[in-house]
Design a protein around this motif. Structure first.
Motif, PDB file in Angstrom:
ATOM      1  N   HIS A 161       4.923  -2.269   1.017  1.00 51.66           N
ATOM      2  CA  HIS A 161       3.226  -2.134   1.152  1.00 51.66           C
ATOM      3  C   HIS A 161       2.561  -1.656  -0.283  1.00 51.66           C
ATOM      4  CE1 HIS A 161       0.007  -1.524   4.288  1.00 51.66           C
ATOM      5  NE2 HIS A 161      -0.248  -2.437   3.597  1.00 51.66           N
ATOM      6  N   ASP A 162       1.981  -2.599  -1.004  1.00 52.74           N
ATOM      7  CA  ASP A 162       1.103  -2.153  -2.203  1.00 52.74           C
ATOM      8  C   ASP A 162      -0.159  -1.449  -1.714  1.00 52.74           C
ATOM      9  OD1 ASP A 162      -0.498  -1.976  -4.343  1.00 52.74           O
ATOM     10  OD2 ASP A 162      -0.565  -3.870  -4.815  1.00 52.74           O
ATOM     11  N   PHE A 163      -0.109  -0.182  -1.483  1.00 53.81           N
ATOM     12  CA  PHE A 163      -0.950   0.759  -0.941  1.00 53.81           C
ATOM     13  C   PHE A 163      -2.353   0.720  -1.656  1.00 53.81           C
ATOM     14  CE2 PHE A 163      -2.634   4.190   1.806  1.00 53.81           C
ATOM     15  CZ  PHE A 163      -1.994   3.752   3.055  1.00 53.81           C
ATOM     16  N   SER A 164      -2.142   0.815  -2.999  1.00 57.36           N
ATOM     17  CA  SER A 164      -3.376   0.903  -3.926  1.00 57.36           C
ATOM     18  C   SER A 164      -3.969  -0.376  -4.034  1.00 57.36           C
ATOM     19  CB  SER A 164      -3.121   1.399  -5.226  1.00 57.36           C
ATOM     20  OG  SER A 164      -2.354   0.435  -5.772  1.00 57.36           O
ATOM     21  N   GLY A 165      -3.366  -1.472  -3.944  1.00 59.43           N
ATOM     22  CA  GLY A 165      -4.042  -2.811  -4.176  1.00 59.43           C
ATOM     23  C   GLY A 165      -4.294  -3.769  -2.970  1.00 59.43           C
ATOM     24  N   ALA A 166      -3.682  -3.268  -1.741  1.00 53.85           N
ATOM     25  CA  ALA A 166      -3.727  -4.239  -0.816  1.00 53.85           C
ATOM     26  C   ALA A 166      -3.956  -3.499   0.652  1.00 53.85           C
ATOM     27  CB  ALA A 166      -2.374  -4.916  -0.744  1.00 53.85           C
ATOM     28  N   TYR A 167      -3.904  -2.276   0.757  1.00 55.72           N
ATOM     29  CA  TYR A 167      -4.043  -1.724   2.149  1.00 55.72           C
ATOM     30  C   TYR A 167      -5.144  -1.933   2.776  1.00 55.72           C
ATOM     31  CZ  TYR A 167      -3.351   1.740   6.004  1.00 55.72           C
ATOM     32  OH  TYR A 167      -3.385   2.066   7.038  1.00 55.72           O
ATOM     33  N   PRO A 168      -6.454  -1.540   2.116  1.00 52.88           N
ATOM     34  CA  PRO A 168      -7.725  -1.967   2.794  1.00 52.88           C
ATOM     35  C   PRO A 168      -8.026  -3.499   3.009  1.00 52.88           C
ATOM     36  CG  PRO A 168      -7.981  -0.565   0.912  1.00 52.88           C
ATOM     37  CD  PRO A 168      -6.541  -0.966   0.953  1.00 52.88           C
ATOM     38  N   ALA A 169      -7.497  -4.383   2.405  1.00 55.83           N
ATOM     39  CA  ALA A 169      -7.664  -5.840   2.697  1.00 55.83           C
ATOM     40  C   ALA A 169      -6.843  -6.136   3.741  1.00 55.83           C
ATOM     41  CB  ALA A 169      -7.272  -6.601   1.646  1.00 55.83           C
ATOM     42  N   ASN A 170      -5.659  -5.650   3.898  1.00 52.13           N
ATOM     43  CA  ASN A 170      -4.641  -5.949   5.130  1.00 52.13           C
ATOM     44  C   ASN A 170      -5.398  -5.442   6.273  1.00 52.13           C
ATOM     45  OD1 ASN A 170      -1.579  -4.872   3.112  1.00 52.13           O
ATOM     46  ND2 ASN A 170      -2.495  -7.007   3.359  1.00 52.13           N
ATOM     47  N   LEU A 171      -5.796  -4.218   6.139  1.00 56.70           N
ATOM     48  CA  LEU A 171      -6.349  -3.590   7.549  1.00 56.70           C
ATOM     49  C   LEU A 171      -7.609  -4.037   7.814  1.00 56.70           C
ATOM     50  CD1 LEU A 171      -5.316  -1.202   9.281  1.00 56.70           C
ATOM     51  CD2 LEU A 171      -4.220  -1.505   7.047  1.00 56.70           C
ATOM     52  N   TYR A 172      -8.603  -4.717   6.980  1.00 53.07           N
ATOM     53  CA  TYR A 172      -9.817  -5.493   7.393  1.00 53.07           C
ATOM     54  C   TYR A 172      -9.346  -6.759   8.024  1.00 53.07           C
ATOM     55  CZ  TYR A 172     -14.474  -7.823   6.810  1.00 53.07           C
ATOM     56  OH  TYR A 172     -15.527  -8.069   6.895  1.00 53.07           O
ATOM     57  N   GLY A 173      -8.416  -7.345   7.566  1.00 58.47           N
ATOM     58  CA  GLY A 173      -7.849  -8.465   8.362  1.00 58.47           C
ATOM     59  C   GLY A 173      -7.022  -8.217   9.486  1.00 58.47           C
ATOM     60  N   LEU A 174      -6.279  -7.137   9.616  1.00 61.95           N
ATOM     61  CA  LEU A 174      -5.817  -6.927  10.903  1.00 61.95           C
ATOM     62  C   LEU A 174      -7.074  -6.249  12.091  1.00 61.95           C
ATOM     63  CD1 LEU A 174      -2.642  -5.014   9.524  1.00 61.95           C
ATOM     64  CD2 LEU A 174      -2.660  -7.050  10.879  1.00 61.95           C
ATOM     65  N   SER A 175      -7.874  -5.937  11.351  1.00 61.20           N
ATOM     66  CA  SER A 175      -8.936  -5.408  12.590  1.00 61.20           C
ATOM     67  C   SER A 175      -9.663  -6.769  13.361  1.00 61.20           C
ATOM     68  CB  SER A 175     -10.067  -4.616  11.871  1.00 61.20           C
ATOM     69  OG  SER A 175     -10.903  -5.439  10.713  1.00 61.20           O
ATOM     70  N   ARG A 176      -9.732  -7.844  12.380  1.00 58.16           N
ATOM     71  CA  ARG A 176     -10.258  -8.877  12.702  1.00 58.16           C
ATOM     72  C   ARG A 176      -9.174  -9.764  13.590  1.00 58.16           C
ATOM     73  NH1 ARG A 176     -13.759  -5.904  10.550  1.00 58.16           N
ATOM     74  NH2 ARG A 176     -15.764  -6.858  10.153  1.00 58.16           N
ATOM     75  N   LEU A 177      -7.942  -9.536  13.425  1.00 56.42           N
ATOM     76  CA  LEU A 177      -7.095  -9.984  14.201  1.00 56.42           C
ATOM     77  C   LEU A 177      -7.133  -9.345  15.500  1.00 56.42           C
ATOM     78  CD1 LEU A 177      -4.514 -12.098  14.895  1.00 56.42           C
ATOM     79  CD2 LEU A 177      -3.301 -10.515  13.454  1.00 56.42           C
TER      80      LEU A 177
END
Length: 217
Positions: A161-177
Motif C-alpha cells: 500500500h503506497d500510503f502517501s500516494g494512493a491511500y486517500p484515492a483508494n478510500l474515496y473509491g472504496l467509499s463509493r463502492l
C-alpha cells in the motif's frame, strides 16, 4: 545485530483525512527503511489496520494531490469495471469481470440480499494463473462486506500500500463502492477498515511527507 521492527497497529479514525494523516505519522515515526524488489527504497510499517468511522466526511485531505474529477473517474472505474485507458488491468475489471467470467460485486449483492448475516460476501482481485506470471499485480487483494446492526461495513486487505500516494484515492473509491453495494441491498453504509500488510512511503515522497507531518503534528 538487527533491531526488531514494529509490526501491528490499529488506528481508529474519524474520517479518511484523519486516517491518512495518522497513518502517515505512524509509518514516518515507527517504520523501517527497506529496498524493495524493484530497487526502490521505502519506509515501511507492517500490518497497519485503520478503521474509519465516517468515510463520507472530510474525504479528501488538504495535502493530497488528486482533484475531485480524478477521484470521481477512479471511483467510476472501480464500480463499473470499465478500462477506458487500456491499463493492463483495473481493480474494477477484477471485481466486475473476474477471470473474464464472474461479476463478484453482483455476487456480493446477491449474498447480502438473500442473507443479511452472511460471511461469504467477499470479492478478490488476485488471479493465480495470471498474477504469478506477470510483474504488474494487484495491491488491493480482498474486499469483504458484512451487514451488522443494520449497516454495511467494508474490510479491505492490501498486500502492498503506497500510503502517501494512493491511500486517500483508494478510500474515496472504496467509499463509493460501499455506497453502491449498500444502495443495492437497502442498508446504510457503515465503516471502512483497511488492513495494509506493507504500508509504505516511497523515498521520492519523504521530503513532502516530512513537511506534512511537521505541519500537522
Amino acid at each position: 545485530m538487527t533491531m526488531d521492527i514494529s509490526i501491528g497497529r490499529v488506528i481508529k479514525a474519524h474520517t479518511i483525512s484523519d486516517a491518512w494523516y495518522r497513518g502517515l505519522n505512524t509509518i514516518w515515526n515507527q517504520g523501517s527503511v527497506i529496498t524493495d524488489e524493484r530497487g526502490s527504497r521505502i519506509l515501511e510499517y507492517m500490518n497497519l489496520m485503520v478503521v474509519i468511522n465516517d468515510p463520507y466526511t472530510s474525504e479528501i485531505p488538504e495535502d493530497f494531490s488528486w482533484n475531485i474529477e480524478r477521484l470521481d473517474e477512479y471511483s467510476k472505474q472501480l464500480i463499473s469495471g470499465d478500462n477506458t485507458q487500456n491499463f493492463e488491468y483495473t481493480y474494477g475489471q477484477r471485481l466486475r469481470n473476474w477471470n473474464n467470467e464472474i461479476d463478484q460485486i453482483s455476487y456480493v449483492i446477491d449474498k447480502l440480499t438473500n442473507n443479511a448475516s452472511t460471511r461469504r460476501a467477499t470479492a478478490v482481485t488476485w488471479i493465480p494463473a495470471v498474477d504469478t506470471k506477470v510483474d504488474e499485480v494487484p495491491c488491493m487483494i480482498i474486499d469483504d462486506f458484512k451487514i451488522r446492526n443494520g449497516k454495511l461495513h467494508l474490510t479491505t486487505l492490501f498486500r502492498s500500500h503506497d500510503f502517501s500516494g494512493a491511500y486517500p484515492a483508494n478510500l474515496y473509491g472504496l467509499s463509493r463502492l460501499l455506497k453502491h453495494v449498500a444502495d443495492k441491498t437497502g442498508v446504510t453504509p457503515g465503516k471502512i477498515t483497511t488492513i495494509s500488510i506493507s504500508a509504505h512511503i516511497y523515498e521520492h515522497d519523504w521530503d513532502k511527507i516530512e513537511d506534512i507531518i511537521k505541519g500537522v503534528y
